[in-house]
Design an enzyme around this catalytic site. Structure first.
Site, short mmCIF file in Angstrom:
data_model
loop_
_atom_site.label_atom_id
_atom_site.label_comp_id
_atom_site.label_asym_id
_atom_site.label_seq_id
_atom_site.Cartn_x
_atom_site.Cartn_y
_atom_site.Cartn_z
N CYS A 257 2.60 35.52 40.71
CA CYS A 257 2.42 34.02 41.05
C CYS A 257 3.13 33.46 42.32
CB CYS A 257 3.59 33.38 40.25
SG CYS A 257 5.46 33.31 40.43
N GLN B 274 28.20 50.34 34.38
CA GLN B 274 28.08 49.19 35.22
C GLN B 274 27.30 49.21 36.44
OE1 GLN B 274 32.52 47.33 35.65
NE2 GLN B 274 32.52 49.77 34.65
N HIS C 288 24.61 45.87 33.99
CA HIS C 288 24.54 45.00 35.06
C HIS C 288 23.40 45.21 35.66
CE1 HIS C 288 29.31 44.86 35.28
NE2 HIS C 288 28.82 44.44 34.32
N VAL D 143 24.04 50.00 38.84
CA VAL D 143 22.81 49.60 38.99
C VAL D 143 21.88 50.55 40.02
CG1 VAL D 143 23.45 46.92 38.83
CG2 VAL D 143 23.37 48.10 41.19
N ASP D 144 22.51 51.86 40.17
CA ASP D 144 21.86 52.90 40.81
C ASP D 144 20.95 53.58 40.33
OD1 ASP D 144 24.86 54.58 40.96
OD2 ASP D 144 23.27 54.83 39.59
N GLU E 79 42.46 57.95 40.93
CA GLU E 79 43.85 57.16 41.05
C GLU E 79 44.15 56.27 39.75
OE1 GLU E 79 42.22 53.30 43.50
OE2 GLU E 79 43.08 54.93 44.58
N CYS F 240 10.83 37.62 38.81
CA CYS F 240 10.51 36.52 39.22
C CYS F 240 11.31 35.22 38.92
CB CYS F 240 9.21 36.29 38.85
SG CYS F 240 8.57 34.67 39.29
C1 LIG Z 1 36.08 40.38 40.15
C2 LIG Z 1 36.32 40.06 38.79
C3 LIG Z 1 37.64 39.21 38.52
N1 LIG Z 1 35.39 38.90 38.16
C4 LIG Z 1 34.81 38.94 36.82
O1 LIG Z 1 35.05 39.80 36.29
C5 LIG Z 1 33.43 38.00 36.78
C6 LIG Z 1 34.40 37.05 35.78
C7 LIG Z 1 35.46 36.56 36.33
C8 LIG Z 1 35.63 35.42 37.31
N2 LIG Z 1 36.83 35.16 37.24
C9 LIG Z 1 37.58 35.91 36.33
C10 LIG Z 1 38.95 36.00 36.33
C11 LIG Z 1 39.43 36.92 35.25
C12 LIG Z 1 38.39 37.48 34.42
C13 LIG Z 1 37.09 37.21 34.73
C14 LIG Z 1 36.62 36.92 35.67
N3 LIG Z 1 33.00 38.49 35.87
C15 LIG Z 1 31.40 37.94 35.88
O2 LIG Z 1 31.13 36.94 36.71
C16 LIG Z 1 30.39 38.53 34.83
C17 LIG Z 1 29.32 39.30 35.56
C18 LIG Z 1 29.96 40.51 36.20
C19 LIG Z 1 28.99 41.60 36.74
C20 LIG Z 1 28.77 41.30 38.10
N4 LIG Z 1 27.90 42.12 38.60
C21 LIG Z 1 28.32 43.45 39.15
N5 LIG Z 1 27.13 44.50 39.55
C22 LIG Z 1 25.67 43.96 39.59
C23 LIG Z 1 25.66 43.33 40.75
C24 LIG Z 1 25.46 44.64 41.75
O3 LIG Z 1 25.73 45.56 41.75
O4 LIG Z 1 25.11 43.84 42.95
S1 LIG Z 1 29.76 43.82 38.73
C25 LIG Z 1 29.94 45.22 40.10
O5 LIG Z 1 31.21 45.38 40.43
C26 LIG Z 1 32.06 46.34 39.74
C27 LIG Z 1 32.75 47.24 40.47
O6 LIG Z 1 33.62 47.86 39.69
P1 LIG Z 1 33.40 49.56 39.57
O7 LIG Z 1 32.18 49.75 39.11
O8 LIG Z 1 34.75 50.20 38.53
O9 LIG Z 1 33.92 49.78 41.11
P2 LIG Z 1 35.11 49.95 41.91
O10 LIG Z 1 34.84 50.17 43.50
O11 LIG Z 1 35.82 48.72 41.52
O12 LIG Z 1 36.05 51.09 41.33
C28 LIG Z 1 35.57 52.56 41.57
C29 LIG Z 1 36.76 53.28 40.88
O13 LIG Z 1 36.31 54.75 41.01
C30 LIG Z 1 37.34 55.42 41.40
N6 LIG Z 1 36.71 56.60 42.13
C31 LIG Z 1 36.20 56.45 43.38
N7 LIG Z 1 35.75 57.75 43.88
C32 LIG Z 1 35.76 58.59 42.45
C33 LIG Z 1 35.72 59.84 42.23
N8 LIG Z 1 34.97 60.77 42.94
N9 LIG Z 1 35.86 60.34 40.99
C34 LIG Z 1 36.54 59.43 40.27
N10 LIG Z 1 36.65 58.21 40.32
C35 LIG Z 1 36.45 57.78 41.61
C36 LIG Z 1 38.12 54.61 42.31
O14 LIG Z 1 39.56 55.04 42.22
C37 LIG Z 1 37.99 53.21 41.63
O15 LIG Z 1 39.06 53.00 40.48
C38 LIG Z 1 30.73 46.91 38.63
O16 LIG Z 1 31.13 46.30 37.39
C39 LIG Z 1 29.60 46.51 39.27
O17 LIG Z 1 28.63 46.69 38.48
N11 LIG Z 1 29.71 37.43 34.42
C40 LIG Z 1 30.48 36.17 33.71
O18 LIG Z 1 31.61 36.37 33.41
O19 LIG Z 1 29.55 35.23 33.31
C41 LIG Z 1 30.15 34.33 32.49
C42 LIG Z 1 29.14 33.71 31.77
C43 LIG Z 1 28.99 33.88 30.24
C44 LIG Z 1 28.24 33.09 29.68
C45 LIG Z 1 27.26 32.29 30.13
C46 LIG Z 1 27.56 32.15 31.58
C47 LIG Z 1 28.38 32.80 32.45
#
Ligand SMILES: CC(C)NC(=O)[C@H](Cc1c[nH]c2ccccc12)NC(=O)[C@H](CCCC/N=C(/NCCC(=O)O)S[C@H]1O[C@H](COP(=O)(O)OP(=O)(O)OC[C@H]2O[C@@H](n3cnc4c(N)ncnc43)[C@H](O)[C@@H]2O)[C@@H](O)[C@H]1O)NC(=O)OCc1ccccc1
Length: 231
Positions: free
Chosen positions: A141, A91, A109, A93-94, A206, A117
Site C-alpha cells: 500500500c 530478547q 521482542h 532481534v538479531d 559479571e 506496515c
Molecule cells: C529499561 C527498562 C526499565 N524499561 C522496561 O523494562 C520497559 C517498561 C518499563 C518502563 N519503566 C519501567 C520501570 C520498571 C519496570 C519496567 C518499566 N519495558 C517495556 O517498555 C516493554 C517492552 C520491552 C521491550 C523493548 N524492546 C527491546 N528490544 C527490541 C527493540 C530493539 O532491540 O531495538 S528491549 C532490548 O533491551 C534489552 C537489553 O537487555 P539485554 O539483552 O540484557 O542487554 P544488555 O546490554 O542490557 O546486557 C547484556 C548482558 O550481557 C552480558 N555480557 C556481555 N558480553 C557477554 C559475554 N561475552 N558472555 C556473557 N555475558 C555477556 C553483560 O554483562 C550484560 O549483563 C533487551 O531486552 C533488548 O531486546 N513494554 C511494556 O512494558 O509495555 C507495557 C504495556 C503493556 C500492555 C499494553 C501497553 C504497554
C-alpha cells in the site's frame, strides 16, 4: 550434565551475541551509550523522526549481517536436538539463534529482519543490506514501514509472551544467558520459573540484577562457559 530428561528453558539477551561482534545495549560499546533507549526504540521517537530511527536500525542490520553465530548459539541449537523438552526464549532481534539452527525459539521482542506496515499491520521479511531507501515502504500500500520489533512502551506479542510465561512455570532448569535482567517483562521470567521450583543457572561475564536468584553461576564469556556446562 544431568539435564538429559529435564525440562530446560533458556532466556538469552544481547550478551549471547557479543562474541559474534554484535554490540550489547549496556556493555562498554553498548548501543545505548550514545542514545537512550526511549530516544530511538519507541513509537514516540518513530513518530517524531522515522528516518533517524531507520538510520539506527539500518546500521544495526549492517552490523548483524556481518556477524555469524558463535559457540554459545551453536550449543543452544545442539541442546534442542537432544532435549525433547527444550525451549529458547530470546530478547534479541538479531536472528542469530535461528541462523545457528535453533527452531524452537520465541523472539519476545521481534526481529530486525522483518518489517511491518504502519497502516495495515502486514508483516514481511526483508534481509536487504543496505536498504535501498529510507524509510522503507509497504510493498502493498506504499505506507510507511517500521521494524517488526517491540518498542519500549509497547506490549509484547501476546502468543509469544503466553508461551514463554507458561514454559517458565514448567521449567525444571532455567538458563539465564547474557542478559542484564533490566528490561521487563522478560526479566520476570527467571523469577517466575524460580517461584515454580526451577533451578536457575546464570551465564554472564559479571553480576546482574538476577544473580542473587541464581542457584549456580558461570562467570566468563558464554561462548566458552555454555559449551563447557553442556559437555
Ligand atoms: C529499561 C527498562 C526499565 N524499561 C522496561 O523494562 C520497559 C517498561 C518499563 C518502563 N519503566 C519501567 C520501570 C520498571 C519496570 C519496567 C518499566 N519495558 C517495556 O517498555 C516493554 C517492552 C520491552 C521491550 C523493548 N524492546 C527491546 N528490544 C527490541 C527493540 C530493539 O532491540 O531495538 S528491549 C532490548 O533491551 C534489552 C537489553 O537487555 P539485554 O539483552 O540484557 O542487554 P544488555 O546490554 O542490557 O546486557 C547484556 C548482558 O550481557 C552480558 N555480557 C556481555 N558480553 C557477554 C559475554 N561475552 N558472555 C556473557 N555475558 C555477556 C553483560 O554483562 C550484560 O549483563 C533487551 O531486552 C533488548 O531486546 N513494554 C511494556 O512494558 O509495555 C507495557 C504495556 C503493556 C500492555 C499494553 C501497553 C504497554
Amino acid at each position: 550434565m544431568g539435564a538429559m530428561r529435564r525440562r530446560v528453558v533458556a532466556l538469552t539477551g544481547a550478551g549471547v551475541s557479543a562474541e559474534s561482534g554484535v554490540p550489547t545495549f549496556r556493555g562498554p560499546e553498548g548501543l545505548w551509550r550514545r542514545y537512550r533507549p526511549e530516544e530511538l526504540a519507541s513509537p514516540e521517537a518513530f513518530a517524531r523522526d522515522p528516518i533517524r530511527v531507520w538510520e539506527w536500525y539500518a546500521w544495526r542490520r549492517e552490523c548483524i549481517a556481518r556477524a555469524t553465530p558463535n559457540p554459545a548459539h551453536r550449543t543452544l541449537a545442539a541442546m534442542e536436538e537432544v532435549l525433547p523438552d527444550f525451549l529458547l526464549i530470546t530478547q534479541n532481534v538479531d536472528g542469530l539463534h535461528s541462523q545457528a539452527g535453533s527452531r524452537r525459539v520465541i523472539e519476545l521482542h521481534g526481529s530486525l529482519w522483518r518489517m511491518r506496515c504502519v497502516r495495515e499491520g502486514r508483516v514481511w521479511e526483508d534481509r536487504r543490506v543496505p536498504l535501498p531507501e529510507l524509510p522503507p515502504r509497504c510493498p502493498a500500500c506504499g505506507a510507511l514501514a517500521r521494524p517488526d520489533v517491540v518498542w519500549f512502551g509497547e506490549p509484547l506479542p501476546k502468543a509469544a509472551w503466553t508461551q514463554a510465561f507458561r514454559a517458565a512455570a514448567e521449567a525444571e532448569i532455567f538458563l539465564i544467558i547474557g542478559t542484564s535482567g533490566l528490561v521487563e517483562p522478560a526479566a520476570s521470567l527467571p523469577r517466575w520459573a524460580r517461584a515454580h521450583g526451577a533451578r536457575l543457572i546464570e551465564f554472564n561475564i559479571e553480576d546482574t540484577a538476577l544473580t542473587p536468584l541464581a542457584d549456580e553461576v558461570w562467570r566468563g564469556p558464554v561462548g566458552e562457559t555454555l559449551p563447557r556446562w553442556w559437555a
